[in-house]
Design a protein around this motif. Structure first.
Motif, PDB file in Angstrom:
ATOM      1  N   SER A  67     -30.439 -16.485   4.937  1.00 33.88           N
ATOM      2  CA  SER A  67     -31.749 -16.789   4.364  1.00 33.88           C
ATOM      3  C   SER A  67     -31.719 -16.669   2.846  1.00 33.88           C
ATOM      4  O   SER A  67     -32.346 -17.463   2.141  1.00 33.88           O
ATOM      5  N   LEU A  70     -30.409 -19.753   1.301  1.00 37.22           N
ATOM      6  CA  LEU A  70     -31.425 -20.801   1.296  1.00 37.22           C
ATOM      7  C   LEU A  70     -32.436 -20.579   0.168  1.00 37.22           C
ATOM      8  O   LEU A  70     -32.841 -21.513  -0.534  1.00 37.22           O
ATOM      9  N   ARG A  71     -32.822 -19.316   0.000  1.00 35.15           N
ATOM     10  CA  ARG A  71     -33.801 -18.972  -1.033  1.00 35.15           C
ATOM     11  C   ARG A  71     -33.235 -19.178  -2.435  1.00 35.15           C
ATOM     12  O   ARG A  71     -33.963 -19.546  -3.345  1.00 35.15           O
ATOM     13  N   ASP A 179     -36.005 -22.127   7.029  1.00 34.18           N
ATOM     14  CA  ASP A 179     -35.512 -20.773   7.271  1.00 34.18           C
ATOM     15  C   ASP A 179     -35.908 -20.321   8.675  1.00 34.18           C
ATOM     16  O   ASP A 179     -37.020 -19.857   8.889  1.00 34.18           O
ATOM     17  N   VAL A 211     -31.431 -22.841   8.402  1.00 37.29           N
ATOM     18  CA  VAL A 211     -30.848 -21.543   8.705  1.00 37.29           C
ATOM     19  C   VAL A 211     -31.246 -21.165  10.115  1.00 37.29           C
ATOM     20  O   VAL A 211     -32.407 -21.316  10.505  1.00 37.29           O
TER      21      VAL A 211
END
Lengths: 276, 283
Positions: A67, A70-71, A179, A211
Motif C-alpha cells: 500500500s 501505491l501511496r 488499494d 494492490v
C-alpha cells in the motif's frame, strides 16, 4: 500463454498504444517511517516500471509495504530515497493525474451516488456538462444505472465501491490506483467486481495498479503481477500473465498455467500469510 | 453482486421493512410513541392536583395547578414583557457562542499552535463557576442586557467548541487524501467535505448549548437586573408569590424546549442523511 518473467525493467506493455517512456517509473525507492523510539523500513530498493495500458497487481502479505508503494506513486506518502516519476515528471506531492480507490468506499454520506461521482469534477472545477455526461457513461459502464439517486447508506458494499470507482475514473486519470479495493467485500461480490473490473480494463485500455493480498485476484486481473515480501518491503518476483482476449473467470482460474502462476506466488508468499 | 439496495438497520418497530415504510411509519407505533410520555405527564399533573388539593402542603410551598394557571393568565402582559427580555438575551448569547465557538474550533483544527493557545483558555472559562463571575460582569458592563448575554455566551460556548472540534475531526482521513489528489483548495475542501461531515456532532452540541444559554441568561439576571424572567423569579420569591414563581419557571423551561426543537427541525433539513435522523424518520 503464461510467461514467467523475473526481469523487473521490461514490462510487456499490454496496452494497444502507448507513448514512449513508462507511465510510472520507480527506481531505488526507499521509504522509512520514523516514530519516537524506532525507525521502520517500509520499502527498500524498489525498482518498477509500468507501461501505459498495463494492469499491474501488487501482491504480498500484510506489512510488506504494498500500500505504501501505491501511496508513494500517488504522492500521498513521501519517498525517503530513490526516484519516482509519473508520466515523466517526478512525484513530489499529491498528484492530480491519478484516480485513487481505497478499501473503503470513502463516499460523502450526504450525497447520492451520482453527486458522489461528480464530486471529483466539482473539486477539480471541470466543466459541468462534460462531467455529467462522463458520469452517466461511467454509471452505465459499472452497472449503477437505477441507483444514481441512492444515498450511500442505501447501497451495498459492492455498489458503494462501484461509486468510488466511477469517482476515481471521472476525470480520465492517466493511471488508476487501487488499494485493496475489494478487500472488504464478500467472496461472491468480490468475484463479480473482479470480472467487471477486468472487462472495464479490456474495454478502455487504461493503466491500473492494484494492490491485493488475494492471489487469485492478482493473477486473474493483471497483465503483470508483482510479488512483494515484508521487512523490509521489496519486490521478490514478477510474473507476466499474458492471455489474449477476454478472460472468463471460471476458465481462467482453471487454466493450468494460471494455477501454476498462482501456486508459485503462493509459495513465494508462504501459505500462512495469505488468505484468498 | 446483488443489484439490490441494502436497507439500513431497521428500527425496533420496523420488523418487516417494506418500501412503503419509507414514506409513512406504521400508525400503531406512532400512537404508542406519544401515549407513554402523555400518560406520564397526565399522571404527574394528577399527583400535583392531589397533593395541593388535599391541603397536604401550604400554597406558598407548592401552589396548585389552578393557582399557577391563574398567576399565568392574570399577568400575561407582565410575563410576556419579561419573557421577551430573557429570550433576546438567550438568543443573542446563543448565536454569539455558536459563531465564535465554530470559528475557534476551525482555527484549532487547522493550527496546532492555535489549539495549544486556546484549549487551556477554553477549559478555564468552562471550569470557572458562571454564577461566581456574573457579579463581575455587572461591575464591568452595568445592569443592561450585556452582562446577561455574556453569561449566556460563556455557558453555551463550551459544548459548541467541543462538538465542533470533534465533528471537524470526524472526517474520513482517506476522503481528505482523496481531495488532495483532486487539487482542490483548502477552503473548497472545508466547505464541501469537512464542514458537512462535522454537522451531526455540531448540531447535537448546539442543542446542549441552546438549553445552557437559557440558564446563562437567567443566572445573569439573578445577579443584577430590572427585567427578565430571572428578575420575575426574584420578585416573586421576595413576595412569597410561589404561583408566579412557578409560572416563570414553566416559561423558562418552555423557552429551552422551543430552542431545542428549532435545532431539531434544522437537523431535519440539514442532515437528513445522518443515521440519527434516518432511524427517526423511518420508525
Amino acid at each position: 500463454m503464461f510467461a514467467h518473467s523475473t526481469d523487473a525493467a521490461s514490462g510487456p506493455g499490454a496496452g494497444p498504444e502507448g507513448p514512449s517512456g513508462p507511465m510510472v517509473s520507480v527506481s531505488g525507492l526507499d521509504v522509512t517511517f520514523q516514530s519516537k523510539d524506532r525507525t521502520v523500513r517500509a520499502l527498500s530498493d524498489i525498482d518498477l516500471q509500468i507501461e501505459t495500458g498495463e494492469f499491474i497487481s501488487i501482491a504480498g502479505p500484510s506489512g510488506c509495504g504494498k500500500s505504501t508503494l501505491l501511496r508513494v506513486i500517488a504522492g500521498l506518502t513521501r519517498a525517503s530515497g530513490g526516484h519516482v516519476s509519473l508520466r515523466g515528471t517526478p512525484v513530489q506531492g499529491p498528484r492530480r493525474d491519478v484516480g485513487f480507490v481505497f478499501q473503503r468506499a470513502a463516499l460523502l454520506d450526504w450525497r447520492n451516488a451520482r453527486d458522489n461521482i461528480l464530486f471529483q469534477a466539482e473539486m477539480r472545477g471541470l466543466p459541468k456538462a462534460w462531467a455529467r455526461e462522463r458520469a452517466d457513461e461511467l454509471i452505465a459502464m459499472t452497472g449503477l444505472t437505477g441507483f444514481e439517486k441512492a444515498m450511500p447508506f442505501e447501497l451495498s458494499g459492492g455498489m458503494q465501491q462501484r461509486v468510488s470507482l466511477c469517482r476515481a475514473l471521472l476525470h480520465r486519470p492517466d493511471v488508476l490506483l487501487m488499494d485493496e479495493p475489494f478487500g472488504a467485500l464478500d467472496a461472491l461480490t468480490r468475484e463479480t467486481m473482479n470480472v467487471e473490473l477486468r472487462r472495464l480494463w479490456e474495454a478502455t485500455g487504461m493503466t491500473v495498479v492494484l494492490v491485493t493480498h488475494s492471489v487469485a485476484e492478482a493473477v486473474y486481473l493483471a497483465s503483470r503481477s508483482v510479488v512483494m515480501s515484508p521487512r523490509p518491503g521489496r519486490i521478490v518476483e514478477q510474473f507476466t500473465i499474458d492471455i489474449p482476449g477476454p478472460r472468463e473467470y471460471e476458465t481462467a482460474l482453471e487454466h493450468p498455467d494460471f494455477q501454476r502462476t498462482a501456486g508459485r506466488i503462493r509459495e513465494l508468499l508462504g501459505s500462512t500469510s495469505v488468505n484468498d | 453482486m446483488t443489484h439490490q439496495m441494502e436497507r439500513p438497520p431497521a428500527g425496533p418497530q420496523a420488523r418487516n421493512p417494506t418500501p412503503s415504510q419509507r414514506e409513512g411509519p406504521p400508525r400503531a407505533s406512532n400512537w404508542l410513541a406519544y401515549t407513554y410520555p402523555l400518560a406520564f405527564l397526565a399522571l404527574a399533573v394528577a399527583c400535583w392536583f392531589l397533593v395541593t388539593g388535599g391541603g397536604l402542603v401550604a400554597p406558598y410551598v407548592l401552589p396548585s395547578p389552578m393557582d399557577t394557571w391563574k398567576a399565568f393568565a392574570d399577568n400575561t402582559g407582565y410575563l410576556w414583557t419579561h419573557t421577551l427580555v430573557t429570550s433576546v438575551e438567550t438568543v443573542i448569547g446563543f448565536v454569539i457562542a455558536s459563531v465564535v465557538g465554530v470559528l475557534v474550533a476551525v482555527a484549532m483544527v487547522y493550527s496546532p499552535t492555535m489549539e495549544k493557545t486556546f484549549y487551556p483558555l477554553i477549559l478555564f472559562a468552562q471550569v470557572i463557576p458562571k454564577i461566581a463571575i456574573a457579579p463581575l460582569f455587572v461591575v464591568w458592563l452595568g445592569f443592561g442586557p450585556s452582562p446577561k448575554i455574556l453569561v449566556a455566551v460563556l455557558m453555551a460556548f463550551f459544548p459548541v467548541v467541543i462538538s465542533a472540534l470533534s465533528g471537524l475531526r470526524s472526517v474520513d482521513p482517506e476522503l481528505l487524501e482523496l481531495t488532495s489528489t483532486m487539487g482542490a483548495s483548502k477552503v473548497k475542501t472545508f466547505c464541501k467535505v469537512r464542514f458537512p461531515a462535522a454537522l451531526p456532532e455540531l448540531l447535537s452540541g448546539l442543542k446542549v448549548a441552546a438549553t445552557l444559554a437559557v440558564t446563562g441568561a437567567v443566572v445573569g439576571e439573578f445577579v443584577g437586573a430590572n427585567a427578565g424572567l430571572g428578575y420575575v423569579i426574584l420578585q416573586a420569591n421576595g413576595t412569597m408569590d410561589t404561583a408566579m414563581l412557578f409560572a416563570a419557571l414553566f416559561i423558562m423551561s418552555l423557552l429551552g424546549i422551543v430552542l431545542f426543537a428549532l435545532i431539531q427541525i434544522a437537523e431535519y433539513f440539514l442532515i437528513p442523511w445522518h443515521a440519527s435522523r434516518r432511524s427517526r424518520t423511518r420508525t
